[in-house]
Motif scaffolding. Structure first.
Motif, PDB file in Angstrom:
ATOM      1  N   TRP A  17       0.869  -1.180   0.000  1.00 23.76           N
ATOM      2  CA  TRP A  17       0.000   0.000   0.000  1.00 23.76           C
ATOM      3  C   TRP A  17       0.898   1.219   0.000  1.00 23.76           C
ATOM      4  CZ3 TRP A  17      -5.243  -0.048   2.779  1.00 23.76           C
ATOM      5  CH2 TRP A  17      -5.912  -1.257   2.545  1.00 23.76           C
ATOM      6  N   VAL A  18       0.914   1.977  -1.065  1.00 18.74           N
ATOM      7  CA  VAL A  18       1.852   3.093  -1.181  1.00 18.74           C
ATOM      8  C   VAL A  18       1.321   4.400  -0.607  1.00 18.74           C
ATOM      9  CG1 VAL A  18       3.089   2.104  -3.127  1.00 18.74           C
ATOM     10  CG2 VAL A  18       1.111   3.573  -3.551  1.00 18.74           C
ATOM     11  N   THR A  19       0.018   4.488  -0.329  1.00 19.42           N
ATOM     12  CA  THR A  19      -0.545   5.748   0.153  1.00 19.42           C
ATOM     13  C   THR A  19      -0.844   5.748   1.647  1.00 19.42           C
ATOM     14  OG1 THR A  19      -2.772   5.031  -0.465  1.00 19.42           O
ATOM     15  CG2 THR A  19      -1.545   6.321  -2.094  1.00 19.42           C
ATOM     16  N   TRP A  20      -0.730   4.617   2.324  1.00 18.67           N
ATOM     17  CA  TRP A  20      -0.978   4.549   3.766  1.00 18.67           C
ATOM     18  C   TRP A  20       0.317   4.774   4.524  1.00 18.67           C
ATOM     19  CZ3 TRP A  20      -4.665   0.905   6.675  1.00 18.67           C
ATOM     20  CH2 TRP A  20      -5.963   1.059   6.193  1.00 18.67           C
ATOM     21  N   GLU A  21       0.160   5.328   5.732  1.00 21.41           N
ATOM     22  CA  GLU A  21       1.315   5.470   6.612  1.00 21.41           C
ATOM     23  C   GLU A  21       1.922   4.093   6.860  1.00 21.41           C
ATOM     24  OE1 GLU A  21       2.229   6.874  11.180  1.00 21.41           O
ATOM     25  OE2 GLU A  21       0.399   7.557  10.225  1.00 21.41           O
ATOM     26  N   ASP A  56      -4.395   1.931  -6.206  1.00 19.85           N
ATOM     27  CA  ASP A  56      -3.091   2.584  -6.178  1.00 19.85           C
ATOM     28  C   ASP A  56      -2.117   1.827  -5.269  1.00 19.85           C
ATOM     29  OD1 ASP A  56      -1.253   4.493  -7.004  1.00 19.85           O
ATOM     30  OD2 ASP A  56      -1.750   5.877  -5.383  1.00 19.85           O
ATOM     31  N   PHE A  57      -2.059   0.510  -5.441  1.00 16.40           N
ATOM     32  CA  PHE A  57      -1.137  -0.356  -4.710  1.00 16.40           C
ATOM     33  C   PHE A  57      -0.009  -0.771  -5.642  1.00 16.40           C
ATOM     34  CE2 PHE A  57      -4.928  -2.299  -2.180  1.00 16.40           C
ATOM     35  CZ  PHE A  57      -5.051  -1.151  -1.444  1.00 16.40           C
ATOM     36  N   GLU A  58       1.097  -1.167  -5.058  1.00 13.52           N
ATOM     37  CA  GLU A  58       2.196  -1.767  -5.801  1.00 13.52           C
ATOM     38  C   GLU A  58       2.006  -3.285  -5.764  1.00 13.52           C
ATOM     39  OE1 GLU A  58       7.008  -2.400  -5.247  1.00 13.52           O
ATOM     40  OE2 GLU A  58       5.943  -1.016  -3.931  1.00 13.52           O
ATOM     41  N   VAL A  59       2.037  -3.935  -6.920  1.00  8.67           N
ATOM     42  CA  VAL A  59       1.943  -5.397  -6.988  1.00  8.67           C
ATOM     43  C   VAL A  59       3.333  -5.964  -6.736  1.00  8.67           C
ATOM     44  CG1 VAL A  59       1.402  -7.396  -8.428  1.00  8.67           C
ATOM     45  CG2 VAL A  59       0.095  -5.294  -8.694  1.00  8.67           C
ATOM     46  N   LEU A  60       3.432  -6.907  -5.809  1.00 11.26           N
ATOM     47  CA  LEU A  60       4.706  -7.582  -5.561  1.00 11.26           C
ATOM     48  C   LEU A  60       4.795  -8.801  -6.472  1.00 11.26           C
ATOM     49  CD1 LEU A  60       4.897  -7.262  -1.693  1.00 11.26           C
ATOM     50  CD2 LEU A  60       5.642  -5.673  -3.460  1.00 11.26           C
ATOM     51  N   ASP A  61       5.987  -9.149  -6.853  1.00  9.59           N
ATOM     52  CA  ASP A  61       6.213 -10.131  -7.904  1.00  9.59           C
ATOM     53  C   ASP A  61       6.186 -11.574  -7.380  1.00  9.59           C
ATOM     54  OD1 ASP A  61       6.740 -11.059 -10.457  1.00  9.59           O
ATOM     55  OD2 ASP A  61       8.906 -10.860 -10.223  1.00  9.59           O
ATOM     56  N   MET A  62       5.024 -12.001  -6.909  1.00 12.07           N
ATOM     57  CA  MET A  62       4.854 -13.396  -6.529  1.00 12.07           C
ATOM     58  C   MET A  62       3.373 -13.741  -6.566  1.00 12.07           C
ATOM     59  SD  MET A  62       6.247 -15.714  -3.333  1.00 12.07           S
ATOM     60  CE  MET A  62       5.432 -14.903  -2.005  1.00 12.07           C
TER      61      MET A  62
END
Length: 110
Positions: A17-21, A56-62
């Motif tokens: 989650w790129v927008t949360w603290e 607006d999340f970053e997908v992790l590669d797994m």
């Protein structure tokens, strides 16, 4: 033309989650219908990318996929949707400590 019956799969995907603290991580397991494990992973990757784009999340590669049932078997309450075996030389407490990531955010919706 014969069609291979589609089975149920559980697919586990991972996000940041790129927008949360504190930028927490998220693990999700979704249900999919696919003709093979490879197709289930491909579908999960597409679903994961869409989910991340919407939030607006970053997908992790797994991606991990797990065959739940054959095509005609019913999936319902109590059906195992995902399982992973961990071959680790740890005590039960050490194993739980390793996988307890601290406070978790959960959502309950009706």
């Amino acid at each position: 033309m014969s069609h291979e019956p589609k089975a149920w799969y559980g697919a586990r995907t991972f996000y940041r989650w790129v927008t949360w603290e504190n930028r927490p991580f998220e693990e999700r397991v979704v249900l999919l219908r696919a003709s093979s494990l490879d197709e289930a992973i491909e579908l999960a990757e597409r679903e994961s990318a869409e989910y991340a784009r919407e939030h607006d999340f970053e997908v992790l590669d797994m991606v991990q996929a797990y065959r739940i049932s054959d095509g005609d078997e019913e999936v319902g309450a109590g059906t195992e949707v995902f399982s992973v075996l961990h071959a680790l030389d740890l005590s039960a407490d050490a194993f739980l400590d390793r996988y307890d990531s601290g406070p978790a955010h959960t959502q309950i919706s009706e």
